[in-house]
Design a protein around this motif. Sequence first.
Motif, PDB file in Angstrom:
ATOM      1  N   GLY A 198       0.822  -1.217   0.000  1.00 37.95           N
ATOM      2  CA  GLY A 198       0.000   0.000   0.000  1.00 37.95           C
ATOM      3  C   GLY A 198       0.853   1.263   0.000  1.00 37.95           C
ATOM      4  O   GLY A 198       0.577   2.224  -0.731  1.00 37.95           O
ATOM      5  N   ASP A 210      -3.744  -4.192  -5.888  1.00 33.01           N
ATOM      6  CA  ASP A 210      -2.906  -4.508  -4.721  1.00 33.01           C
ATOM      7  C   ASP A 210      -3.574  -5.606  -3.873  1.00 33.01           C
ATOM      8  O   ASP A 210      -4.737  -5.494  -3.496  1.00 33.01           O
ATOM      9  CB  ASP A 210      -2.735  -3.177  -3.958  1.00 33.01           C
ATOM     10  CG  ASP A 210      -2.341  -3.293  -2.496  1.00 33.01           C
ATOM     11  OD1 ASP A 210      -2.045  -4.390  -2.013  1.00 33.01           O
ATOM     12  OD2 ASP A 210      -2.329  -2.234  -1.837  1.00 33.01           O
ATOM     13  N   ARG A 259       1.640  -0.910  12.946  1.00 31.56           N
ATOM     14  CA  ARG A 259       0.900  -0.119  11.951  1.00 31.56           C
ATOM     15  C   ARG A 259      -0.117   0.833  12.588  1.00 31.56           C
ATOM     16  O   ARG A 259      -0.317   1.943  12.098  1.00 31.56           O
ATOM     17  CB  ARG A 259       0.224  -1.040  10.926  1.00 31.56           C
ATOM     18  CG  ARG A 259      -0.552  -0.265   9.881  1.00 31.56           C
ATOM     19  CD  ARG A 259      -0.685  -0.992   8.568  1.00 31.56           C
ATOM     20  NE  ARG A 259      -1.316  -2.293   8.669  1.00 31.56           N
ATOM     21  CZ  ARG A 259      -1.500  -3.098   7.625  1.00 31.56           C
ATOM     22  NH1 ARG A 259      -1.108  -2.734   6.426  1.00 31.56           N
ATOM     23  NH2 ARG A 259      -2.066  -4.275   7.786  1.00 31.56           N
ATOM     24  N   ARG A 274      -6.739  -1.882  12.282  1.00 29.32           N
ATOM     25  CA  ARG A 274      -7.210  -3.056  11.534  1.00 29.32           C
ATOM     26  C   ARG A 274      -7.390  -4.246  12.457  1.00 29.32           C
ATOM     27  O   ARG A 274      -6.516  -4.560  13.260  1.00 29.32           O
ATOM     28  CB  ARG A 274      -6.216  -3.387  10.404  1.00 29.32           C
ATOM     29  CG  ARG A 274      -6.495  -2.568   9.153  1.00 29.32           C
ATOM     30  CD  ARG A 274      -5.568  -2.868   8.026  1.00 29.32           C
ATOM     31  NE  ARG A 274      -5.480  -4.281   7.683  1.00 29.32           N
ATOM     32  CZ  ARG A 274      -4.938  -4.728   6.560  1.00 29.32           C
ATOM     33  NH1 ARG A 274      -4.452  -3.867   5.673  1.00 29.32           N
ATOM     34  NH2 ARG A 274      -4.863  -6.021   6.314  1.00 29.32           N
TER      35      ARG A 274
END
Length: 209
Positions: free
Chosen positions: A35, A104, A144, A148
């Motif tokens: 990404g 992607d 990150r 998520r």
Amino acid sequence: MGTVVESANQGAGTLPTNKKVTVIFVLGGPGSGKGTQCTNIVENFGYTHLSAGDLLRAEIKSGSENGTMISNMIKEGKIVPSEVTIKLLQRAIQENGNDKFLIDGFPRNEENRAAFELVTGIEPECVLFFDCPEEEMERRLLGRNQGREDDNIETIRKRFKVYMESSLPVIEYYNSKGKVRKIDAAKHVGEVFEAVKAVFAPADEKVAA
Ligand SMILES: Nc1ncnc2c1ncn2[C@@H]1O[C@H](COP(=O)(O)OP(=O)(O)OP(=O)(O)O)[C@@H](O)[C@H]1O
Ligand SMILES: Nc1ccn([C@@H]2O[C@H](COP(=O)(O)O)[C@@H](O)[C@H]2O)c(=O)n1
Ligand SMILES: [Mg+2]
């Protein structure tokens, strides 16, 4: 390393409505930086970035009837049935005015690959493969911090297993067709992008630079 040369037919596919498009698949393990590098490519080379994972997450948020199924699959690190993901990709391509796409995180397994080719008739121009050691990918995913649900160590391990067992064979398939451009993704973001640029910049531009 080869260069991406846009041509009328090679690597282009025709969707059911006859829109002719150039597609590059962007593959690599979870957290390899797909990404991040797609954002750089969009800014520099005029492609539109379509992340299969982002499209699936948007589908969950939209309240779609498939939302619960997709959410459960993502939490388990499993691959959503191809027909669902391909419909989302097709719609995104059709609705976009551009004709150059970075796809992607797709195809993620042999079923994804074969179904996409059958339904859309699209062959990728090339496959960008971000190669990164697992321990570095794990470190990145755990840092990150984007909220998520699959960025926890339990799901990360499942995603790595799926990647090794189902996704790497797809990369090997394209490698056997001479389509893979392998990038060392363990380096700093800027260094990785230098290697990416070498794939996109035509040879004459590289000489002039
Ligand atoms: N070369 C790099 N060096 C260090 N950190 C990086 C590098 N590239 C990306 N990152 C960071 O690692 C994390 C994962 O990157 P990114 O989201 O681009 O990976 P991805 O391959 O798209 O992952 P996923 O498959 O889970 O969607 C992000 O926090 C990003 O900022
Ligand atoms: N072709 C795909 C792509 C993704 N998924 C599911 O989404 C999760 C997150 O994907 P990212 O590319 O954003 O990391 C992935 O683990 C799968 O559960 C999919 O099913 N099919
Ligand atoms: Mg991603």
